[in-house]
Scaffold this motif. Structure first.
Motif, mmCIF file in Angstrom:
data_model
loop_
_atom_site.group_PDB
_atom_site.id
_atom_site.type_symbol
_atom_site.label_atom_id
_atom_site.label_comp_id
_atom_site.label_asym_id
_atom_site.label_seq_id
_atom_site.Cartn_x
_atom_site.Cartn_y
_atom_site.Cartn_z
ATOM 1 N N PRO A 189 0.785 -1.167 -0.190
ATOM 2 C CA PRO A 189 -0.064 0.050 -0.146
ATOM 3 C C PRO A 189 0.922 1.162 -0.045
ATOM 4 C CG PRO A 189 -0.938 -1.405 1.436
ATOM 5 C CD PRO A 189 0.582 -2.151 1.140
ATOM 6 N N LYS A 190 0.613 2.145 -0.972
ATOM 7 C CA LYS A 190 1.227 3.547 -1.107
ATOM 8 C C LYS A 190 1.307 4.099 0.408
ATOM 9 C CE LYS A 190 0.942 4.064 -5.984
ATOM 10 N NZ LYS A 190 0.697 4.889 -7.218
ATOM 11 N N GLU A 191 0.386 4.227 1.048
ATOM 12 C CA GLU A 191 0.097 4.975 2.342
ATOM 13 C C GLU A 191 1.079 4.193 3.285
ATOM 14 O OE1 GLU A 191 -3.226 1.964 2.488
ATOM 15 O OE2 GLU A 191 -2.199 3.218 0.942
ATOM 16 N N LEU A 192 1.809 3.246 3.235
ATOM 17 C CA LEU A 192 2.857 2.550 4.288
ATOM 18 C C LEU A 192 4.161 3.091 3.602
ATOM 19 C CD1 LEU A 192 1.301 -0.683 4.834
ATOM 20 C CD2 LEU A 192 1.128 1.350 6.115
ATOM 21 N N ILE A 193 4.402 3.819 2.559
ATOM 22 C CA ILE A 193 5.569 4.242 2.059
ATOM 23 C C ILE A 193 6.138 5.440 2.646
ATOM 24 C CG2 ILE A 193 7.182 4.582 0.273
ATOM 25 C CD1 ILE A 193 5.246 2.515 -1.492
ATOM 26 N N ALA A 194 7.000 5.793 3.496
ATOM 27 C CA ALA A 194 7.405 7.003 4.268
ATOM 28 C C ALA A 194 8.087 7.856 2.703
ATOM 29 C CB ALA A 194 8.305 7.002 5.050
ATOM 30 N N ASN A 195 7.589 9.004 2.730
ATOM 31 C CA ASN A 195 8.016 9.673 1.756
ATOM 32 C C ASN A 195 9.473 10.763 1.926
ATOM 33 O OD1 ASN A 195 4.670 10.241 0.958
ATOM 34 N ND2 ASN A 195 6.227 9.405 -0.790
ATOM 35 N N TYR A 196 9.370 10.986 3.402
ATOM 36 C CA TYR A 196 10.627 11.628 4.033
ATOM 37 C C TYR A 196 11.132 10.738 5.096
ATOM 38 C CZ TYR A 196 9.322 15.536 1.090
ATOM 39 O OH TYR A 196 8.920 16.415 -0.189
ATOM 40 N N PRO A 197 12.364 11.080 5.591
ATOM 41 C CA PRO A 197 13.093 10.327 6.814
ATOM 42 C C PRO A 197 12.563 10.941 8.003
ATOM 43 C CG PRO A 197 14.581 11.749 5.627
ATOM 44 C CD PRO A 197 13.569 11.775 4.928
ATOM 45 N N ILE A 198 12.513 10.279 9.033
ATOM 46 C CA ILE A 198 12.036 10.676 10.386
ATOM 47 C C ILE A 198 13.117 11.654 10.922
ATOM 48 C CG2 ILE A 198 10.588 8.784 10.907
ATOM 49 C CD1 ILE A 198 12.814 7.753 12.640
ATOM 50 N N PRO A 199 12.904 12.497 11.815
ATOM 51 C CA PRO A 199 13.811 13.653 12.164
ATOM 52 C C PRO A 199 15.111 13.234 12.758
ATOM 53 C CG PRO A 199 11.641 14.189 12.943
ATOM 54 C CD PRO A 199 11.416 12.728 12.394
ATOM 55 N N TYR A 200 15.232 11.971 13.512
ATOM 56 C CA TYR A 200 16.312 11.445 13.911
ATOM 57 C C TYR A 200 16.429 9.883 13.494
ATOM 58 C CZ TYR A 200 16.026 15.537 16.891
ATOM 59 O OH TYR A 200 15.858 16.857 17.516
ATOM 60 N N ARG A 201 17.575 9.792 12.966
ATOM 61 C CA ARG A 201 17.802 8.125 12.528
ATOM 62 C C ARG A 201 17.511 7.317 13.332
ATOM 63 N NH1 ARG A 201 21.691 8.070 7.627
ATOM 64 N NH2 ARG A 201 22.408 10.380 7.227
ATOM 65 N N GLU A 202 18.040 7.305 14.711
ATOM 66 C CA GLU A 202 18.022 6.223 15.595
ATOM 67 C C GLU A 202 16.641 5.803 16.129
ATOM 68 O OE1 GLU A 202 19.037 10.009 17.987
ATOM 69 O OE2 GLU A 202 19.459 9.178 15.817
ATOM 70 N N ASP A 203 15.576 6.815 15.971
ATOM 71 C CA ASP A 203 14.373 6.583 16.203
ATOM 72 C C ASP A 203 13.189 5.528 15.280
ATOM 73 O OD1 ASP A 203 14.786 8.199 18.331
ATOM 74 O OD2 ASP A 203 13.954 9.996 17.528
ATOM 75 N N ALA A 204 13.952 5.147 14.241
ATOM 76 C CA ALA A 204 13.419 4.150 13.397
ATOM 77 C C ALA A 204 12.934 3.009 13.990
ATOM 78 C CB ALA A 204 14.105 4.055 12.134
ATOM 79 N N LYS A 205 11.669 2.515 13.703
ATOM 80 C CA LYS A 205 11.409 0.868 14.203
ATOM 81 C C LYS A 205 12.353 0.070 13.838
ATOM 82 C CE LYS A 205 6.470 2.227 14.208
ATOM 83 N NZ LYS A 205 5.247 1.999 13.559
ATOM 84 N N LEU A 206 12.449 -1.047 14.592
ATOM 85 C CA LEU A 206 13.468 -2.214 14.313
ATOM 86 C C LEU A 206 12.648 -3.370 14.594
ATOM 87 C CD1 LEU A 206 16.570 -3.243 13.923
ATOM 88 C CD2 LEU A 206 16.662 -3.027 16.302
ATOM 89 N N MET A 207 12.564 -4.359 13.658
ATOM 90 C CA MET A 207 12.002 -5.646 13.997
ATOM 91 C C MET A 207 13.245 -6.687 13.810
ATOM 92 S SD MET A 207 9.113 -7.589 11.388
ATOM 93 C CE MET A 207 10.030 -7.934 10.206
ATOM 94 N N VAL A 208 13.155 -7.571 14.820
ATOM 95 C CA VAL A 208 13.907 -8.566 15.164
ATOM 96 C C VAL A 208 13.360 -10.050 14.791
ATOM 97 C CG1 VAL A 208 15.591 -9.677 16.678
ATOM 98 C CG2 VAL A 208 15.448 -7.035 16.601
ATOM 99 N N VAL A 209 14.072 -10.603 13.799
ATOM 100 C CA VAL A 209 13.586 -12.050 13.457
ATOM 101 C C VAL A 209 14.647 -13.164 13.928
ATOM 102 C CG1 VAL A 209 12.796 -13.738 11.818
ATOM 103 C CG2 VAL A 209 12.135 -11.283 11.832
#
Length: 316
Positions: free
Chosen positions: A11-31
């Motif tokens: 879904p296009k609405e799930l694609i971030a068009n711009y980065p979040i303000p701080y790199r380290e605040d991104a979500k991390l999924m661990v498998v």
């Protein structure tokens, strides 16, 4: 193995068009591969998944500002040009991709900026590929400096926007140092200097190698039968110090984490007869896909990718 196996609805609405303000605040999924267990975190927690002696291998390639918006000299029609590789330092010749290519013929002249830079199309290479010669009277260093001023990073079309000033910093890893890639190794985007220093204080090694990403990752795959797909070669450099650190970790049964699929490609392109990493400067056309099992890396830090793309196949 069929390409259709790697398709899914995005879904296009799930694609971030711009980065979040701080790199380290991104979500991390661990498998966890052994159990299939999935847990969700914030990227700044990544240091908790490594211990002393582990290795986090980084690709220090840098994306040059190689995307240019220009015009045809006589008609003023808008064109886009992507620099691929320098063919001649003396004659200022480059391989490029130009859109819309159907209107660009040998002999056409194109200009960029406020008529700051002119090129002449001297050859056709592929359907969109053109060889161009820069009409420039200065030195090569002066030309490269001007290209750096006028160009932008070649961000992916899936973002649905053109490159902007913010992309010069954020479409790049913080440890990028060696220009040469068309596409950024996005698996490492969320590291910060603080996180790298924290890993160092934990005695987690962060050696670097270089693999310059070419056009392989620009668009979707076009071969349904993946056995028949021919992967273009990418230049890479594995320094002796990096190989030594990785091999010591393997000998001690420690974690060797490849950051980004480009790093995984480089590691899996130079394996000795004893299943250890060899230092090497060369070209890699390694195309990692199921059911291949990496022999050097035993962990991978990657990003989410679009369906039927090479990086998505690499990480499956």
């Amino acid at each position: 193995m069929k390409l259709s196996s790697f398709g899914f609805e995005l879904p296009k609405e799930l694609i971030a068009n711009y980065p979040i303000p701080y790199r380290e605040d991104a979500k991390l999924m661990v498998v966890r591969r052994t159990t299939g267990q999935i847990s969700h975190h914030i990227f700044n927690e990544i240091t908790t998944f490594f211990s002393a002696g582990d290795v986090v291998v980084l690709n220090d390639t840098k994306v040059a500002p190689i995307y240019f918006k220009g015009n045809k000299e006589k008609t003023g029609a808008s064109i886009n040009m992507l620099l691929l590789r320098e063919l001649s330092e003396e004659q200022f010749r480059w391989d490029t991709i130009i859109d819309p290519a159907r209107k660009i013929r040998v002999g056409n002249k194109l200009y960029f900026g406020n008529h700051d830079l002119f090129v002449e199309v001297v050859d056709n290479t592929t359907s969109r590929g053109r060889t161009v010669r820069f009409a420039f009277e200065g030195s090569r260093d002066e030309l490269l400096n001007l290209l750096d001023q006028l160009g932008n990073p070649p961000i992916k079309p899936i973002l649905g926007r053109k490159a902007e000033p913010i992309d010069r910093e954020r479409y790049q890893t913080v440890y990028a140092s060696k220009p040469g890639s068309v596409v950024a190794p996005i698996g490492g985007f969320h590291f910060t200097e603080y996180i790298l220093k924290s890993l160092e204080l934990q005695n987690v090694h962060t050696p670097k190698l270089t693999l310059h990403l070419g056009c392989n990752s620009l668009g979707p795959l076009d071969a349904e039968d993946l056995e028949k797909y021919k992967h273009d070669s990418d230049p890479y450099d594995i320094p002796p110090a990096t190989a030594e650190i990785v091999n010591q970790a393997l000998d001690n049964k420690k974690k060797v984490c490849a950051v980004d699929v480009s790093t995984l490609q480089a590691l899996e392109s130079s394996i000795s007869s004893t299943q250890r990493l060899k230092p090497k400067i060369g070209w890699s056309n390694t195309f990692i896909r199921p059911p291949y099992k990496p022999q050097i890396a035993n962990a991978l830090l990657t990003n989410f990718y679009s369906p039927k793309s090479i990086p998505f196949v690499n990480t499956a």
